[in-house]
Design a protein around this motif. Structure first.
Motif, PDB file in Angstrom:
ATOM      1  N   GLU A 165       0.831  -1.203   0.000  1.00 19.96           N
ATOM      2  CA  GLU A 165       0.000   0.000   0.000  1.00 19.96           C
ATOM      3  C   GLU A 165       0.868   1.256   0.000  1.00 19.96           C
ATOM      4  N   GLN A 166       1.983   1.229   0.720  1.00 15.47           N
ATOM      5  CA  GLN A 166       2.887   2.379   0.714  1.00 15.47           C
ATOM      6  C   GLN A 166       3.508   2.567  -0.662  1.00 15.47           C
ATOM      7  N   HIS A 167       3.876   1.455  -1.332  1.00 15.92           N
ATOM      8  CA  HIS A 167       4.398   1.558  -2.703  1.00 15.92           C
ATOM      9  C   HIS A 167       3.342   2.166  -3.631  1.00 15.92           C
ATOM     10  N   LEU A 168       2.086   1.745  -3.482  1.00 16.04           N
ATOM     11  CA  LEU A 168       1.001   2.287  -4.297  1.00 16.04           C
ATOM     12  C   LEU A 168       0.887   3.793  -4.075  1.00 16.04           C
ATOM     13  N   LYS A 169       0.879   4.203  -2.835  1.00 14.61           N
ATOM     14  CA  LYS A 169       0.809   5.633  -2.490  1.00 14.61           C
ATOM     15  C   LYS A 169       1.978   6.386  -3.123  1.00 14.61           C
ATOM     16  N   ASP A 170       3.182   5.864  -2.959  1.00 13.97           N
ATOM     17  CA  ASP A 170       4.364   6.524  -3.504  1.00 13.97           C
ATOM     18  C   ASP A 170       4.289   6.646  -5.027  1.00 13.97           C
ATOM     19  N   ARG A 171       3.886   5.580  -5.697  1.00 17.59           N
ATOM     20  CA  ARG A 171       3.779   5.594  -7.168  1.00 17.59           C
ATOM     21  C   ARG A 171       2.770   6.628  -7.650  1.00 17.59           C
ATOM     22  N   LEU A 172       1.648   6.705  -6.941  1.00 18.45           N
ATOM     23  CA  LEU A 172       0.587   7.626  -7.382  1.00 18.45           C
ATOM     24  C   LEU A 172       0.866   9.071  -6.998  1.00 18.45           C
ATOM     25  N   GLU A 173       1.490   9.290  -5.858  1.00 20.67           N
ATOM     26  CA  GLU A 173       1.753  10.656  -5.422  1.00 20.67           C
ATOM     27  C   GLU A 173       3.039  11.221  -6.028  1.00 20.67           C
ATOM     28  N   HIS A 174       3.975  10.357  -6.392  1.00 24.95           N
ATOM     29  CA  HIS A 174       5.263  10.772  -6.949  1.00 24.95           C
ATOM     30  C   HIS A 174       5.600   9.918  -8.157  1.00 24.95           C
ATOM     31  N   PRO A 175       4.845  10.095  -9.272  1.00 25.80           N
ATOM     32  CA  PRO A 175       5.068   9.236 -10.452  1.00 25.80           C
ATOM     33  C   PRO A 175       6.491   9.363 -10.986  1.00 25.80           C
ATOM     34  N   VAL A 176       7.005   8.238 -11.451  1.00 28.18           N
ATOM     35  CA  VAL A 176       8.324   8.197 -12.068  1.00 28.18           C
ATOM     36  C   VAL A 176       8.152   8.503 -13.546  1.00 28.18           C
ATOM     37  N   ALA A 177       8.971   9.403 -14.066  1.00 27.68           N
ATOM     38  CA  ALA A 177       8.840   9.786 -15.474  1.00 27.68           C
ATOM     39  C   ALA A 177       9.301   8.689 -16.387  1.00 27.68           C
TER      40      ALA A 177
END
Length: 149
Positions: free
Chosen positions: A137-149
């Motif tokens: 869930e933390q990875h999901l949050k990180d991916r959505l809040e700070h997308p990698v270009a």
């Protein structure tokens, strides 16, 4: 019946969260044990759609065929394993927060073991999931809040 239930708040609209979660090629990006995904059906995703998720469990990579059992955009999805020794049951919900500007994602996961899976579920799968689900869930949050270009 679910063995685990975890929630996390994400600073993204429910529609954005839904689009990411239900694009199943993203699963290995945010779920630690997932190593690969493959859609098994052509056409739009919905109840009855199937995908194969390969997961690293213990010392093995185990492919699992999952079938969507719930699909209510942009709020609810569910999947059930239909083959293999470990058969997960997943229920996910996205709840709008702050007038739809943010989201709460809740995941419930349970397992059924078949054959050798009856031993794997309590000895390997549940302990692994107990650690992994909050991190996922933390990875999901990180991916959505700070997308990698």
């Amino acid at each position: 019946m679910s063995d685990f239930r975890e929630s996390i708040d994400i600073d993204r609209r429910p529609e954005d969260v839904w689009a990411y979660i239900t694009e199943f090629t993203h699963v290995p990006e945010w779920q630690e044990s997932a190593t690969a995904t493959e859609r098994l059906d052509p056409g739009p995703v919905g109840v009855g759609s199937r995908l194969r998720i390969t997961r690293h469990i213990g010392r093995r990579d185990i492919p699992m065929t999952m079938e969507l059992t719930e699909f209510e955009p942009p709020r609810v999805w569910g999947m059930q394993g239909i083959d293999g020794p470990v058969r997960p049951h997943v229920h996910g919900e996205i709840t709008p927060l702050d007038d739809g500007r943010r989201s709460r994602v809740t995941l419930e996961v349970g397992f059924e073991g078949k054959g050798i899976g009856k031993a794997l579920v309590p000895l390997v799968v549940r302990p692994q999931m107990r650690k992994e689900l909050p991190r996922n869930e933390q990875h999901l949050k990180d991916r959505l809040e700070h997308p990698v270009a």
